[in-house]
Design a protein around this motif. Structure first.
Motif, PDB file in Angstrom:
ATOM      1  N   LEU A 131     -19.792  15.454 -36.813  1.00 39.27           N
ATOM      2  CA  LEU A 131     -20.355  15.550 -38.158  1.00 39.27           C
ATOM      3  C   LEU A 131     -20.136  14.211 -38.845  1.00 39.27           C
ATOM      4  O   LEU A 131     -18.991  13.809 -39.099  1.00 39.27           O
ATOM      5  N   LEU A 132     -21.216  13.513 -39.158  1.00 42.73           N
ATOM      6  CA  LEU A 132     -21.110  12.147 -39.675  1.00 42.73           C
ATOM      7  C   LEU A 132     -21.030  12.090 -41.188  1.00 42.73           C
ATOM      8  O   LEU A 132     -20.666  11.052 -41.749  1.00 42.73           O
ATOM      9  N   ASP A 133     -21.403  13.156 -41.869  1.00 39.85           N
ATOM     10  CA  ASP A 133     -21.231  13.189 -43.327  1.00 39.85           C
ATOM     11  C   ASP A 133     -21.060  14.630 -43.799  1.00 39.85           C
ATOM     12  O   ASP A 133     -21.094  15.558 -43.014  1.00 39.85           O
ATOM     13  N   ILE A 192     -22.505  23.513 -39.478  1.00 38.50           N
ATOM     14  CA  ILE A 192     -23.470  22.442 -39.748  1.00 38.50           C
ATOM     15  C   ILE A 192     -24.468  22.921 -40.791  1.00 38.50           C
ATOM     16  O   ILE A 192     -24.914  24.072 -40.756  1.00 38.50           O
ATOM     17  N   ARG A 193     -24.851  22.051 -41.698  1.00 36.99           N
ATOM     18  CA  ARG A 193     -25.842  22.399 -42.714  1.00 36.99           C
ATOM     19  C   ARG A 193     -27.101  21.556 -42.502  1.00 36.99           C
ATOM     20  O   ARG A 193     -27.039  20.416 -42.009  1.00 36.99           O
ATOM     21  N   THR A 194     -28.223  22.102 -42.870  1.00 41.12           N
ATOM     22  CA  THR A 194     -29.488  21.377 -42.761  1.00 41.12           C
ATOM     23  C   THR A 194     -29.433  20.088 -43.574  1.00 41.12           C
ATOM     24  O   THR A 194     -28.979  20.079 -44.721  1.00 41.12           O
ATOM     25  N   GLY A 195     -29.896  19.002 -42.967  1.00 39.10           N
ATOM     26  CA  GLY A 195     -29.897  17.699 -43.623  1.00 39.10           C
ATOM     27  C   GLY A 195     -28.666  16.870 -43.330  1.00 39.10           C
ATOM     28  O   GLY A 195     -28.665  15.649 -43.543  1.00 39.10           O
ATOM     29  N   GLN A 196     -27.614  17.506 -42.854  1.00 39.60           N
ATOM     30  CA  GLN A 196     -26.378  16.790 -42.539  1.00 39.60           C
ATOM     31  C   GLN A 196     -26.604  15.884 -41.328  1.00 39.60           C
ATOM     32  O   GLN A 196     -27.207  16.288 -40.337  1.00 39.60           O
ATOM     33  N   ARG A 197     -26.117  14.665 -41.407  1.00 42.65           N
ATOM     34  CA  ARG A 197     -26.290  13.741 -40.294  1.00 42.65           C
ATOM     35  C   ARG A 197     -25.225  14.028 -39.236  1.00 42.65           C
ATOM     36  O   ARG A 197     -24.029  14.109 -39.539  1.00 42.65           O
ATOM     37  N   VAL A 246     -27.655  11.542 -25.458  1.00 43.11           N
ATOM     38  CA  VAL A 246     -27.067  11.339 -26.778  1.00 43.11           C
ATOM     39  C   VAL A 246     -28.182  11.278 -27.810  1.00 43.11           C
ATOM     40  O   VAL A 246     -29.250  10.706 -27.556  1.00 43.11           O
ATOM     41  N   ALA A 247     -27.952  11.891 -28.961  1.00 42.22           N
ATOM     42  CA  ALA A 247     -28.922  11.839 -30.059  1.00 42.22           C
ATOM     43  C   ALA A 247     -28.166  11.800 -31.377  1.00 42.22           C
ATOM     44  O   ALA A 247     -27.059  12.339 -31.491  1.00 42.22           O
ATOM     45  N   GLU A 248     -28.770  11.165 -32.355  1.00 47.86           N
ATOM     46  CA  GLU A 248     -28.183  11.117 -33.686  1.00 47.86           C
ATOM     47  C   GLU A 248     -29.291  11.286 -34.713  1.00 47.86           C
ATOM     48  O   GLU A 248     -30.384  10.740 -34.559  1.00 47.86           O
ATOM     49  N   GLY A 249     -29.016  12.076 -35.749  1.00 50.61           N
ATOM     50  CA  GLY A 249     -30.031  12.294 -36.765  1.00 50.61           C
ATOM     51  C   GLY A 249     -29.673  13.452 -37.666  1.00 50.61           C
ATOM     52  O   GLY A 249     -28.603  14.059 -37.536  1.00 50.61           O
ATOM     53  N   PRO A 250     -30.576  13.798 -38.592  1.00 54.50           N
ATOM     54  CA  PRO A 250     -30.323  14.929 -39.480  1.00 54.50           C
ATOM     55  C   PRO A 250     -30.442  16.257 -38.739  1.00 54.50           C
ATOM     56  O   PRO A 250     -31.262  16.406 -37.836  1.00 54.50           O
ATOM     57  N   ALA A 251     -29.616  17.204 -39.135  1.00 53.72           N
ATOM     58  CA  ALA A 251     -29.637  18.527 -38.511  1.00 53.72           C
ATOM     59  C   ALA A 251     -30.655  19.422 -39.200  1.00 53.72           C
ATOM     60  O   ALA A 251     -30.949  19.268 -40.385  1.00 53.72           O
ATOM     61  N   ARG A 252     -31.175  20.358 -38.441  1.00 56.02           N
ATOM     62  CA  ARG A 252     -32.041  21.403 -38.997  1.00 56.02           C
ATOM     63  C   ARG A 252     -31.532  22.734 -38.440  1.00 56.02           C
ATOM     64  O   ARG A 252     -31.696  23.028 -37.263  1.00 56.02           O
ATOM     65  N   VAL A 253     -30.887  23.522 -39.298  1.00 55.23           N
ATOM     66  CA  VAL A 253     -30.343  24.810 -38.876  1.00 55.23           C
ATOM     67  C   VAL A 253     -31.434  25.868 -39.015  1.00 55.23           C
ATOM     68  O   VAL A 253     -31.956  26.093 -40.110  1.00 55.23           O
ATOM     69  N   ILE A 254     -31.781  26.502 -37.914  1.00 56.87           N
ATOM     70  CA  ILE A 254     -32.831  27.524 -37.904  1.00 56.87           C
ATOM     71  C   ILE A 254     -32.292  28.755 -37.185  1.00 56.87           C
ATOM     72  O   ILE A 254     -31.861  28.670 -36.034  1.00 56.87           O
ATOM     73  N   ILE A 255     -32.317  29.876 -37.875  1.00 51.07           N
ATOM     74  CA  ILE A 255     -31.774  31.114 -37.316  1.00 51.07           C
ATOM     75  C   ILE A 255     -32.857  31.928 -36.617  1.00 51.07           C
ATOM     76  O   ILE A 255     -32.623  32.522 -35.566  1.00 51.07           O
TER      77      ILE A 255
END
Length: 599
Positions: A597-599, A580-585, A505-514
């Protein structure tokens, strides 16, 4: 990205030939044969034969060039048929590939007759015995065969080559690629089949599939050649700091570092060590999905960037290599998991189970090691050879630049290579480059835009999977290329679901990288969201708090590396990069294949 809307975009004063081409454009367009003759996807022709062709997003994202597409659909398909015939795989004759819009689409040639399946299973169990007994020994011998093939390719000297040498080398590259696929699939089909057989036994006996933490614990904590190379890079970064060179790496770009090292004796000494490393390991592509990217020997700044990241990120300051630390823990868990499972197996089945576990475990090691010896090395030498051919064609005016050779297939190359000044291929390469760059640009802007399947099944993808994918029980397609369709577990109400690639399990900000070129944007602890990964992405697993991939199965690169690094990983979400967008928790419950998706 440069646009190529029409052939005349290459010159301010179009040639007379192109003026004529403009006036007869419809006729000229029809005269350009398909990109991969015999292998272009034509739904009207292919669907009556195969019913469904599935997008291999793992190996064709972003869209691949015509040369690579042609080589893949031809030789990868031949490789599967060759090996499936030799091993008599019970459920699948092999694969048939097609190419469209830079995508690699695969049809699985399912053995549908139950009686034939039983007959083939008897032969398969006999054919797999040598691999159960000595998989590593067979792989070592095959590595020797590959190294001999590669040694011959390295002997080609473009500066001294005659026209006939260039002609011959074109087909030597083709033959080497075919040989690579034969060896590639013998290792994959045997070890991956053992994985599936073990999973089926575990399902029947213990209600446990390969996404269960207990199963995955049996399959990690292994060393292999790829990890050794990664460790060598870490050692080089550590040596740079010990020799007082850390500030050079911090202050200068990877492209500038080597010249700056020449200013001191210590710098020259370190540079010699690095060149020794390149001599041994430099025939390595950045990724295994095309020929357009440089290999390490061609562009040393690629491994230098990894070294720089180790220094800047503090990884080089650690006393022990991070993966070594993690492996000690994982090895203990693996041994305990195997012991616990075998204690539940009846005495008469223990020997068979032990052999099956051992060969299934080889899949995790082989999956990464074969990338190095097969695709990454072979394709580095292919890039070198084809660029040399492209340079010859460009100098004679047959194509506009050496890289345009990637817009041709080997037969088209053959037609020009002997007397390139008299065989202009630009009418083909310009159109294909315009198309390919358009596909790539759209992929960068929109993500995956190509359909996941071409099918004539009335209910679309679900029916195609049920009738044309799963019955093949092909271990590579089910566990890597396509992956199983995720289904939510009872009581799980997640925003996105996928398969458990590695529990946790992990929780934190997302970083979308293509694209892997954007990996320097990833910050420690962020959850990496991507289409999928390959060896070029491995350094990110030292940084990320977890990984979500739109494509891949439980034996994909993303899942295997995640397990070895002890990171929670979810694969085959299909839509995470879009939702999911970058920075989204976000919260990643990989054990249950769930993303919130937490926010």
């Amino acid at each position: 990205m440069q646009k190529f809307n029409r052939p005349t975009s290459y010159a301010s004063q179009p040639e007379e030939r192109w003026k004529k081409w403009e006036t007869q454009q419809p006729k000229a367009q029809n005269a350009i044969w398909d990109t991969a003759p015999g292998y272009d996807l034509i739904p009207e022709v292919d669907l009556p034969m195969f019913h469904s062709l599935f997008l291999d997003g793992t190996h064709s994202s972003p869209p691949v060039t015509p040369l690579y597409g042609y080589m893949w659909v031809r030789h990868c398909g031949l490789g599967t048929k060759w090996v499936n015939i030799a091993l008599s795989l019970p459920t699948c004759y092999g694969w048939e590939w097609r190419y469209i819009n830079g995508g690699l689409y695969v049809a699985f040639l399912v053995v549908r007759d139950p009686n034939e399946r039983k007959e083939r299973e008897v032969r398969f169990r006999e054919a797999i015995v040598p691999y159960l007994e000595d998989f590593q020994g067979i792989w070592e011998r095959n590595k020797g065969i590959l190294n001999n093939v590669y040694a011959h390719l390295k002997e080609f000297d473009p500066q001294k080559a005659t026209a006939l040498d260039f002609w011959r080398h074109n087909w030597e590259l083709d033959e080497a690629y075919q040989k690579m696929w034969e060896i590639h699939f013998f290792g994959m089909q045997t070890s991956y089949s053992a994985w599936i057989l073990l999973e089926e036994e575990c399902k029947k006996r213990f209600g446990m599939n390969d996404q269960a933490p207990e199963f995955q614990d049996m399959m990690r904590g292994f060393e292999n050649e790829v990890y050794k190379i990664d460790k060598e890079l870490w050692l080089l970064s550590k040596q740079a700091i010990e020799m007082g060179l850390g500030d050079i790496f911090k202050q200068y770009s990877p492209e500038e570092v080597l010249s700056k090292l020449l200013d001191s004796a210590k710098g020259k000494e370190w540079k010699e060590r690095f060149e020794g490393f390149l001599h041994q390991y430099g025939w390595r592509m950045v990724r295994m999905n095309d020929l357009v990217d440089p290999y390490w020997l061609e562009k040393p700044s690629i491994p230098l960037k990894i070294i720089k990241d180790h220094i800047v990120g503090g990884i080089a300051d650690r006393k022990d290599y991070p993966l070594d630390e993690k492996r000690k823990e994982l090895t203990q868990r693996r041994e305990a998991a195997v012991k616990n499972l075998l204690e539940r197996v009846p005495p008469q089945d223990k020997e068979w189970f032990s052999s099956l576990i051992k060969l299934a475990q080889a899949a995790s090691v082989y999956s990464e090691e074969h990338d190095l010896y097969c695709e990454l090395t072979c394709q580095a030498l292919m890039r070198r050879g084809y660029l040399a051919i492209g340079n010859r064609l460009a100098q004679a005016g047959a194509i506009d630049r050496p890289e345009d050779v990637f817009m041709l297939n080997p037969w088209e190359i053959e037609s020009s290579i002997l007397i390139p000044s008299h065989n202009d291929q630009r009418w083909i390469t310009r159109r294909r480059r315009a198309e390919w760059e358009g596909w790539v640009e759209r992929f960068i802007k929109e993500g995956e835009w190509r359909p996941p399947v071409y099918t004539d099944r009335p209910e679309g993808l679900p029916e195609a999977v049920e009738k044309d994918l799963l019955p093949s029980m092909d271990p590579i397609c089910v566990k890597i290329i396509i992956g199983e369709l995720p289904t939510p577990k009872e009581g799980i109400k997640a925003d996105i679901i996928g398969l458990c690639g590695s529990p946790g399990v992990a929780e934190g900000p997302a970083r979308v990288i293509i694209n892997y070129e954007e990996l320097d944007q990833l910050k420690p602890g962020e959850i990496l969201v991507c289409p999928g990964t390959n060896p070029a992405w491995t350094p990110a697993f030292n940084i990320a708090g977890g990984v979500i991939a739109d494509r891949g199965g439980t034996l994909s690169h993303t899942a295997i590396i995640g397990r070895e690094y002890g990171l929670p990983v979810v694969v085959n979400t299909f839509t995470a990069c879009q939702k999911i967008r970058t920075g989204q928790r976000i919260k990643l419950d990989a054990t249950n294949g769930a993303v919130y998706l937490l926010d």
